[in-house]
Design a protein around this motif. Sequence first.
Motif, PDB file in Angstrom:
ATOM      1  N   LEU A  49      -9.725   7.210  -1.145  1.00 23.76           N
ATOM      2  CA  LEU A  49      -8.884   8.013  -0.256  1.00 23.76           C
ATOM      3  C   LEU A  49      -9.364   7.953   1.192  1.00 23.76           C
ATOM      4  O   LEU A  49      -8.554   8.133   2.114  1.00 23.76           O
ATOM      5  N   ALA A  50     -10.635   7.711   1.415  1.00 27.10           N
ATOM      6  CA  ALA A  50     -11.201   7.682   2.768  1.00 27.10           C
ATOM      7  C   ALA A  50     -10.851   6.368   3.465  1.00 27.10           C
ATOM      8  O   ALA A  50     -11.707   5.512   3.746  1.00 27.10           O
ATOM      9  N   HIS A  51      -9.570   6.223   3.759  1.00 32.29           N
ATOM     10  CA  HIS A  51      -8.988   4.975   4.252  1.00 32.29           C
ATOM     11  C   HIS A  51      -7.876   5.351   5.238  1.00 32.29           C
ATOM     12  O   HIS A  51      -7.250   6.407   5.079  1.00 32.29           O
ATOM     13  N   PRO A  52      -7.614   4.526   6.244  1.00 30.36           N
ATOM     14  CA  PRO A  52      -6.592   4.905   7.239  1.00 30.36           C
ATOM     15  C   PRO A  52      -5.236   5.253   6.637  1.00 30.36           C
ATOM     16  O   PRO A  52      -4.548   6.139   7.138  1.00 30.36           O
ATOM     17  N   ARG A  53      -4.841   4.552   5.571  1.00 32.88           N
ATOM     18  CA  ARG A  53      -3.570   4.854   4.900  1.00 32.88           C
ATOM     19  C   ARG A  53      -3.784   5.545   3.556  1.00 32.88           C
ATOM     20  O   ARG A  53      -2.865   5.595   2.736  1.00 32.88           O
ATOM     21  N   ARG A  54      -4.993   6.077   3.352  1.00 27.56           N
ATOM     22  CA  ARG A  54      -5.342   6.812   2.129  1.00 27.56           C
ATOM     23  C   ARG A  54      -5.146   5.959   0.885  1.00 27.56           C
ATOM     24  O   ARG A  54      -4.780   6.435  -0.172  1.00 27.56           O
ATOM     25  N   PHE A  55      -5.452   4.653   1.025  1.00 26.59           N
ATOM     26  CA  PHE A  55      -5.289   3.760  -0.126  1.00 26.59           C
ATOM     27  C   PHE A  55      -6.269   2.589  -0.005  1.00 26.59           C
ATOM     28  O   PHE A  55      -5.895   1.449   0.230  1.00 26.59           O
ATOM     29  N   GLY A  56      -7.555   2.912  -0.178  1.00 26.81           N
ATOM     30  CA  GLY A  56      -8.579   1.889  -0.119  1.00 26.81           C
ATOM     31  C   GLY A  56      -8.710   1.130  -1.429  1.00 26.81           C
ATOM     32  O   GLY A  56      -7.926   1.299  -2.365  1.00 26.81           O
ATOM     33  N   LEU A  57      -9.734   0.282  -1.500  1.00 30.31           N
ATOM     34  CA  LEU A  57      -9.936  -0.598  -2.654  1.00 30.31           C
ATOM     35  C   LEU A  57     -10.019   0.179  -3.966  1.00 30.31           C
ATOM     36  O   LEU A  57      -9.449  -0.241  -4.982  1.00 30.31           O
ATOM     37  N   GLN A  73       0.822  -1.207   0.000  1.00 30.53           N
ATOM     38  CA  GLN A  73       0.000   0.000   0.000  1.00 30.53           C
ATOM     39  C   GLN A  73       0.861   1.263   0.000  1.00 30.53           C
ATOM     40  O   GLN A  73       0.593   2.209  -0.736  1.00 30.53           O
ATOM     41  N   GLU A  74       1.891   1.268   0.821  1.00 29.95           N
ATOM     42  CA  GLU A  74       2.760   2.443   0.914  1.00 29.95           C
ATOM     43  C   GLU A  74       3.503   2.686  -0.402  1.00 29.95           C
ATOM     44  O   GLU A  74       3.747   3.830  -0.790  1.00 29.95           O
ATOM     45  N   ALA A  75       3.874   1.599  -1.091  1.00 26.30           N
ATOM     46  CA  ALA A  75       4.601   1.740  -2.352  1.00 26.30           C
ATOM     47  C   ALA A  75       3.694   2.229  -3.478  1.00 26.30           C
ATOM     48  O   ALA A  75       4.129   3.002  -4.353  1.00 26.30           O
ATOM     49  N   LEU A  76       2.433   1.796  -3.480  1.00 22.69           N
ATOM     50  CA  LEU A  76       1.520   2.158  -4.568  1.00 22.69           C
ATOM     51  C   LEU A  76       0.820   3.496  -4.341  1.00 22.69           C
ATOM     52  O   LEU A  76       0.384   4.140  -5.299  1.00 22.69           O
ATOM     53  N   ARG A  77       0.712   3.909  -3.091  1.00 23.92           N
ATOM     54  CA  ARG A  77      -0.044   5.129  -2.784  1.00 23.92           C
ATOM     55  C   ARG A  77       0.446   6.353  -3.549  1.00 23.92           C
ATOM     56  O   ARG A  77      -0.389   7.142  -4.029  1.00 23.92           O
ATOM     57  N   PRO A  78       1.757   6.579  -3.716  1.00 26.31           N
ATOM     58  CA  PRO A  78       2.189   7.765  -4.465  1.00 26.31           C
ATOM     59  C   PRO A  78       1.772   7.760  -5.936  1.00 26.31           C
ATOM     60  O   PRO A  78       1.842   8.794  -6.598  1.00 26.31           O
ATOM     61  N   LEU A  79       1.335   6.610  -6.442  1.00 31.04           N
ATOM     62  CA  LEU A  79       0.932   6.519  -7.844  1.00 31.04           C
ATOM     63  C   LEU A  79      -0.507   6.981  -8.070  1.00 31.04           C
ATOM     64  O   LEU A  79      -0.944   7.118  -9.218  1.00 31.04           O
ATOM     65  N   VAL A  80      -1.243   7.215  -6.987  1.00 32.61           N
ATOM     66  CA  VAL A  80      -2.650   7.602  -7.114  1.00 32.61           C
ATOM     67  C   VAL A  80      -2.770   9.030  -7.632  1.00 32.61           C
ATOM     68  O   VAL A  80      -2.101   9.938  -7.139  1.00 32.61           O
ATOM     69  N   HIS A 106      -6.566   1.181  -5.020  1.00 31.67           N
ATOM     70  CA  HIS A 106      -5.786   0.008  -5.420  1.00 31.67           C
ATOM     71  C   HIS A 106      -6.194  -0.473  -6.808  1.00 31.67           C
ATOM     72  O   HIS A 106      -5.344  -0.711  -7.688  1.00 31.67           O
ATOM     73  N   LEU A 107      -7.488  -0.604  -7.035  1.00 34.31           N
ATOM     74  CA  LEU A 107      -7.970  -1.049  -8.346  1.00 34.31           C
ATOM     75  C   LEU A 107      -7.636  -0.039  -9.439  1.00 34.31           C
ATOM     76  O   LEU A 107      -7.260  -0.422 -10.545  1.00 34.31           O
ATOM     77  N   GLY A 108      -7.770   1.238  -9.123  1.00 37.31           N
ATOM     78  CA  GLY A 108      -7.451   2.247 -10.108  1.00 37.31           C
ATOM     79  C   GLY A 108      -5.998   2.217 -10.527  1.00 37.31           C
ATOM     80  O   GLY A 108      -5.670   2.266 -11.717  1.00 37.31           O
ATOM     81  N   VAL A 109      -5.104   2.084  -9.558  1.00 40.14           N
ATOM     82  CA  VAL A 109      -3.666   2.080  -9.860  1.00 40.14           C
ATOM     83  C   VAL A 109      -3.277   0.852 -10.679  1.00 40.14           C
ATOM     84  O   VAL A 109      -2.555   0.955 -11.674  1.00 40.14           O
ATOM     85  N   VAL A 110      -3.747  -0.330 -10.287  1.00 41.96           N
ATOM     86  CA  VAL A 110      -3.288  -1.539 -10.974  1.00 41.96           C
ATOM     87  C   VAL A 110      -3.955  -1.725 -12.337  1.00 41.96           C
ATOM     88  O   VAL A 110      -3.389  -2.390 -13.216  1.00 41.96           O
TER      89      VAL A 110
END
Length: 226
Positions: free
Chosen positions: A116-124, A20-27, A127-131
């Motif tokens: 974005l409304a997620h504790p680590r700002r990387f909800g489903l 999650q931490e690695a993918l979050r900057p890609l959002v 995740h789906l959008g990035v991948v």
Amino acid sequence: MLSGSSRAVPGSVAEAVAVQEALRPLVDLVGPGPTAPATVAGLDVAYAQSGDLLAAAVTVVDARTLAVVDSAVSVGRPAFGYVPGLFAFRELPALLAALDRLSTRPDLLVCDGHGLAHPRRFGLACHLGVVTGLPAIGVGKTPLVGEWDPPPVRRDAWSPLRDAGEVVGRVLRTQDGVKPVFVSVGHRMSLDNATTQVLALAPRYRLPETTRTADRLCRDALARAL
């Protein structure tokens, strides 16, 4: 459509958090995203009462008529344990498998969950959008994080959803006098556009037609599998 690394299932909680931490900057939280999508996909997952079987469904609707034009399901085992904040890892492989079975590439993904409304700002939805690379938004029935004031009772009224002083989404009234839904950006969308799209997808009921149709499909698929 997707690389093998995008489908890899973490072997531990620490590894999942690291992903999650690695993918979050890609959002992309700016977008603005498609303002007039031709097709919109709804994604939902149903679980057996035992919790050891799930059915993931994707329905694609014509954005103008809201008629279903394509759909796919994937039935299998949850890919990850039940850990708060890491729920996406349970569902992601099955949802990606269902997306791969579509004959239509949707212009927008609408997830039954959060972005974005997620504790680590990387909800489903993030995740789906990035991948997948597709624009994505989350529409939750209940909040995962944040505080808000109730929006006015009229359709299209909203109030900001804030967490730790940051606006992470909107509490949106889709019908007069009904409970609101919780809208957040997933990927390649602005919050204003996400709100507009959710209202367009919910002309008659509280939940968007994308969520309603995907919910029926995954429940039916699960019933057949049991």
